[in-house]
Design an enzyme around this catalytic site. Structure first.
Site, PDB file in Angstrom:
ATOM      1  N   GLU A 320       5.428   2.553   4.874  1.00 45.44           N
ATOM      2  CA  GLU A 320       4.005   2.353   4.564  1.00 45.44           C
ATOM      3  C   GLU A 320       3.712   0.876   4.345  1.00 45.44           C
ATOM      4  O   GLU A 320       2.703   0.349   4.802  1.00 45.44           O
ATOM      5  CB  GLU A 320       3.616   3.148   3.304  1.00 45.44           C
ATOM      6  CG  GLU A 320       2.116   3.143   3.008  1.00 45.44           C
ATOM      7  CD  GLU A 320       1.644   1.994   2.124  1.00 45.44           C
ATOM      8  OE1 GLU A 320       0.438   1.726   2.078  1.00 45.44           O
ATOM      9  OE2 GLU A 320       2.478   1.338   1.487  1.00 45.44           O
ATOM     10  N   ASP A 348      -0.274   7.731  -4.144  1.00 43.50           N
ATOM     11  CA  ASP A 348       0.257   6.381  -3.938  1.00 43.50           C
ATOM     12  C   ASP A 348      -0.574   5.383  -4.737  1.00 43.50           C
ATOM     13  O   ASP A 348      -0.947   4.329  -4.249  1.00 43.50           O
ATOM     14  CB  ASP A 348       0.249   6.033  -2.440  1.00 43.50           C
ATOM     15  CG  ASP A 348       0.842   4.648  -2.175  1.00 43.50           C
ATOM     16  OD1 ASP A 348       1.582   4.137  -3.042  1.00 43.50           O
ATOM     17  OD2 ASP A 348       0.545   4.074  -1.111  1.00 43.50           O
ATOM     18  N   HIS A 418       4.187  -4.398  -6.194  1.00 41.15           N
ATOM     19  CA  HIS A 418       4.930  -5.276  -5.261  1.00 41.15           C
ATOM     20  C   HIS A 418       5.661  -6.418  -5.969  1.00 41.15           C
ATOM     21  O   HIS A 418       5.793  -7.505  -5.409  1.00 41.15           O
ATOM     22  CB  HIS A 418       3.986  -5.889  -4.212  1.00 41.15           C
ATOM     23  CG  HIS A 418       3.270  -4.882  -3.371  1.00 41.15           C
ATOM     24  ND1 HIS A 418       2.320  -5.228  -2.444  1.00 41.15           N
ATOM     25  CD2 HIS A 418       3.370  -3.535  -3.304  1.00 41.15           C
ATOM     26  CE1 HIS A 418       1.859  -4.137  -1.843  1.00 41.15           C
ATOM     27  NE2 HIS A 418       2.479  -3.097  -2.358  1.00 41.15           N
TER      28      HIS A 418
END
Ligand SMILES: [Zn+2]
Length: 451
Positions: A320, A348, A418
């Protein structure tokens, strides 16, 4: 008279259906909170390290997920082949700001897909901008410079995903616009609400018509330091050294498992999350949480002996983060499949406490989904708003499909997104577990209804 009788019977059936459904919702909630099975699964998954596309960690996760789905009680588990990109970060990135002859380190990490700088690094004077338009307007002044994109999140946005959406063009297209005006490299302020100095990576793009220049995320505190130095009026230069590069594509897999429907096996209610992560941290919220919640739903149905009328299928998508290739491969498969996809629900948005869902359902089906919200109130997740399903499930565009996204509490999501800090300790077991329960209740409602 007959018609009246029919109507009365129908009304009685409807009245019966809701209490039975409410009963099921409470059983699912109780089993979820009593069993607490999601967090131990997350612990196992994260023990294998990050799951970046093309890495050994990702392949370990495929093996783990296959086993976990079988253990959860899936009727069948299979792997769907996907070719994924492979980008490697290399040695730890370095960046040094030089101001009046003094050198100051800055916190940076390469953006995903960036080219490296070569061992000597790239040095240039820094020009700060707040937008792509400002970068484009620099013209010849930008030649050889390091363009520093420093537009922060809009703090007045209550929904942090909106703030992210309002800033992320700098990361996605910043290198392209800077290269057009001859810049040597770009630094992009991290996509976060946090004021710390942790850099947040993420996907960026190049365009074949302009040179590929190195691009790095800079921590928020470093961005503030750099901006302050520039405001002092002195010339500021930065040296950026990165070792990252793109390698040939790699053969990989998405992992799929399902409980077959008892009455309508060819009608699919899909639950989706992505198995890959970035290569910083271990992707605990993004999207390890979603992965274990989906598997947990299968295990909850099994433990309670609940057999859905429609097939409930879990798809753990590959790639993804830097390609969406797993979702595209599944979407192509869904096009060819004789089975009908009724709904695709994505998780998500982090393993925080669920608050509700967003959906692109038309007005008729939106109303039907609204009828399920009292059931979701059982886990404080009874809000339904118009919106998308999510990056992966939105790729599936078979006729009549409804996309739905789980929306957890989001104030802390971008603190970890991230970044090195997206690890197990950032996830709370009960919040994660409530998310499983919310997904289990909604998928059950759709699997049993005629939505
Ligand atoms: Zn994600």
């Amino acid at each position: 008279m007959n018609r009246l009788l029919l109507l009365l019977t129908f009304a009685a059936l409807l009245a019966d259906a809701q209490p039975a459904m409410l009963d099921d919702a409470v059983r699912l909630k109780d089993a979820a909170l009593d069993g607490m099975t999601a967090f131990p699964m997350l612990e196992e998954l994260l023990a294998g390290g990050h799951r970046f596309s093309g890495s050994e960690g990702y392949e370990r996760a495929v093996i783990w997920a296959e086993k976990a789905m079988s253990k959860a009680g899936a009727d069948s588990v299979w792997l769907q082949p996907v070719t994924v990109p492979r980008w490697v970060r290399g040695a730890r990135e370095r960046s040094v700001m030089t101001l009046s002859g003094k050198r100051h380190p800055l916190a940076v990490r390469a953006l995903g897909g960036s080219v490296g700088t070569g061992p000597a690094g790239v040095t240039g004077r820094v020009i700060e901008v707040r937008s792509l338009e400002e970068a484009a307007a620099l013209g010849p002044r930008a030649k050889g410079a390091v363009i520093f994109y420093n537009r922060a999140f809009d703090r007045t946005k209550v929904n942090t995903f909106e703030a992210y959406g309002g800033a992320v063009d700098q990361r996605g297209r910043g290198a392209i616009e800077a290269a057009k005006v001859g810049a040597a490299a770009v630094l992009v302020r991290s996509m976060t609400n946090a004021a710390d100095d942790v850099p947040h990576t993420g996907a960026m793009r190049y365009h074949d018509s302009v040179p590929k220049i190195p691009a790095a995320a800079i921590g928020a505190a470093s961005a503030e330091r750099l901006s302050r130095a520039l405001r002092s009026g002195t010339e500021v230069s930065v040296t950026l050294t990165m070792d990252c590069r793109t390698l040939p594509d790699v053969e990989s897999h998405s992992v799929i498992g399902e409980i077959r429907g008892t009455e309508r096996p060819d009608e699919v209610v899909l639950l989706g999350a992505h198995l890959d992560s970035w290569d910083l941290g271990t992707g605990a919220h993004d999207d390890g949480s979603g992965v274990v919640q989906c598997i947990d739903v299968l295990s909850l149905y099994r433990r309670l002996g609940m057999r859905p009328k429609r097939t409930v299928r879990v798809v753990l998508f590959a790639n993804e983060e830097n390609g969406l290739r797993g979702a595209r491969a599944y979407a192509a498969f869904a096009e060819r499949s004789p089975q009908r996809h009724i709904a695709a629900i994505e998780t998500d948005a982090g393993g925080f406490a669920p608050r509700g869902f967003t959906t692109d359902a038309d007005s008729v089906r939106f109303r039907r989904l609204m009828e399920a919200m009292p059931l979701l109130d059982v886990v404080n997740a009874g809000s339904l708003r118009p919106g998308s399903g999510g990056a992966d499930v939105d790729q599936i565009r078979t006729p009549g499909i409804v996309h739905i996204g789980l929306r957890p509490e989001d104030q802390r999501y971008f603190d970890h997104h991230h970044a090195d800090t997206d690890t197990l300790g950032a996830v709370h077991p009960r919040e994660l577990q409530l998310g499983s329960a919310a997904l289990a209740i909604l998928a059950w409602y759709i699997a049993e209804s005629d939505l």
